[in-house]
Design a protein around this motif. Structure first.
Motif, PDB file in Angstrom:
ATOM      1  N   GLY A 124       0.815  -1.211   0.000  1.00 46.55           N
ATOM      2  CA  GLY A 124       0.000   0.000   0.000  1.00 46.55           C
ATOM      3  C   GLY A 124       0.849   1.262   0.000  1.00 46.55           C
ATOM      4  O   GLY A 124       0.534   2.243  -0.683  1.00 46.55           O
ATOM      5  N   PHE A 125       1.936   1.229   0.752  1.00 47.91           N
ATOM      6  CA  PHE A 125       2.845   2.372   0.762  1.00 47.91           C
ATOM      7  C   PHE A 125       3.465   2.576  -0.617  1.00 47.91           C
ATOM      8  O   PHE A 125       3.511   3.694  -1.129  1.00 47.91           O
ATOM      9  N   ALA A 130       4.094   5.425  -5.633  1.00 49.48           N
ATOM     10  CA  ALA A 130       4.175   5.388  -7.094  1.00 49.48           C
ATOM     11  C   ALA A 130       3.104   6.269  -7.723  1.00 49.48           C
ATOM     12  O   ALA A 130       3.342   6.919  -8.748  1.00 49.48           O
ATOM     13  N   GLN A 131       1.947   6.305  -7.106  1.00 47.33           N
ATOM     14  CA  GLN A 131       0.866   7.152  -7.610  1.00 47.33           C
ATOM     15  C   GLN A 131       1.275   8.624  -7.563  1.00 47.33           C
ATOM     16  O   GLN A 131       1.010   9.378  -8.492  1.00 47.33           O
ATOM     17  N   LEU A 132       1.948   9.016  -6.492  1.00 48.93           N
ATOM     18  CA  LEU A 132       2.408  10.404  -6.371  1.00 48.93           C
ATOM     19  C   LEU A 132       3.497  10.733  -7.380  1.00 48.93           C
ATOM     20  O   LEU A 132       3.668  11.886  -7.766  1.00 48.93           O
ATOM     21  N   VAL A 138      -0.328   0.109  -9.241  1.00 49.43           N
ATOM     22  CA  VAL A 138      -0.730  -1.252  -8.876  1.00 49.43           C
ATOM     23  C   VAL A 138       0.453  -2.202  -8.980  1.00 49.43           C
ATOM     24  O   VAL A 138       0.692  -3.028  -8.095  1.00 49.43           O
ATOM     25  N   ALA A 139       1.223  -2.089 -10.040  1.00 52.83           N
ATOM     26  CA  ALA A 139       2.395  -2.956 -10.207  1.00 52.83           C
ATOM     27  C   ALA A 139       3.416  -2.697  -9.107  1.00 52.83           C
ATOM     28  O   ALA A 139       4.014  -3.636  -8.576  1.00 52.83           O
TER      29      ALA A 139
END
Length: 186
Positions: A124-125, A130-132, A138-139
């Motif tokens: 989750g971290f 990665a989203q930021l 997801v990968a």
């Protein structure tokens, strides 16, 4: 097919670019590996007897908690045992109260669940980080969680009746919370 390096000695070094699998294929592959690892682990928890003296002691403490009804002071053969925090003993006792006895599987299950929770927390971290960074989240999440689970020492300790997986989960949770707290603007 080849990409030239833009900085430094451009022209001297050519790096071949490997085609990466699509994110969906990578997620499916990682999900398959995770399911295979978890199924092998859960079906093998009772395959061996306790392999360490500390595993036996842990199971005895949980059994004595259930027998005496005293959940505050962990004991071994009537003597107090304060070497480890009682949370792991409580988890075993809670599972044993549902199953009826303290067995190898019951004694090892809280450790495995804590290791899985640590892998999920790390995943989750990595997903959020990665989203930021505008990367495939997801990968990154799946990969981070699987890398942790695939570490031989981590998973070996996770399948023993020891409190170290709960300690690892707690340390990881504190580190992640501290990271996000320090990133907030003051």
């Amino acid at each position: 097919r080849f990409q030239r390096r833009q900085r430094g000695f451009s022209g001297l070094l050519e790096v071949p670019m490997c085609p990466l699998p699509s994110e969906r294929k990578l997620i499916l592959l990682l999900a398959f590996l995770a399911i295979a690892a978890l199924s092998l682990t859960f079906f093998g928890l009772d395959a061996t007897d306790f392999v360490r003296q500390s595993e036996c002691r842990t199971a005895v403490v949980a059994r004595e908690m259930l027998d005496s009804g005293d959940f505050l002071v962990p004991t071994v053969n009537g003597r107090p045992r304060f070497e480890k925090p009682p949370l792991y003993y409580w988890a075993i006792a809670a599972l044993a109260s549902k199953t009826g006895a303290v067995s190898e599987t019951v004694a090892r299950l809280p450790s495995v669940l804590a290791a899985l929770a640590a892998a999920l927390a790390l995943g989750g971290f990595a997903w959020r980080r990665a989203q930021l960074l505008n990367q495939p989240p997801v990968a990154a999440g799946w990969l981070a969680g699987l890398v942790l689970i695939c570490l031989p020492g981590f998973w070996q300790r996770a399948t023993l009746a020891d409190a170290e997986s709960m300690l690892a989960l707690t340390c990881l949770a504190v580190t992640v919370c501290l990271y996000w707290h320090l990133r907030q603007p003051q």
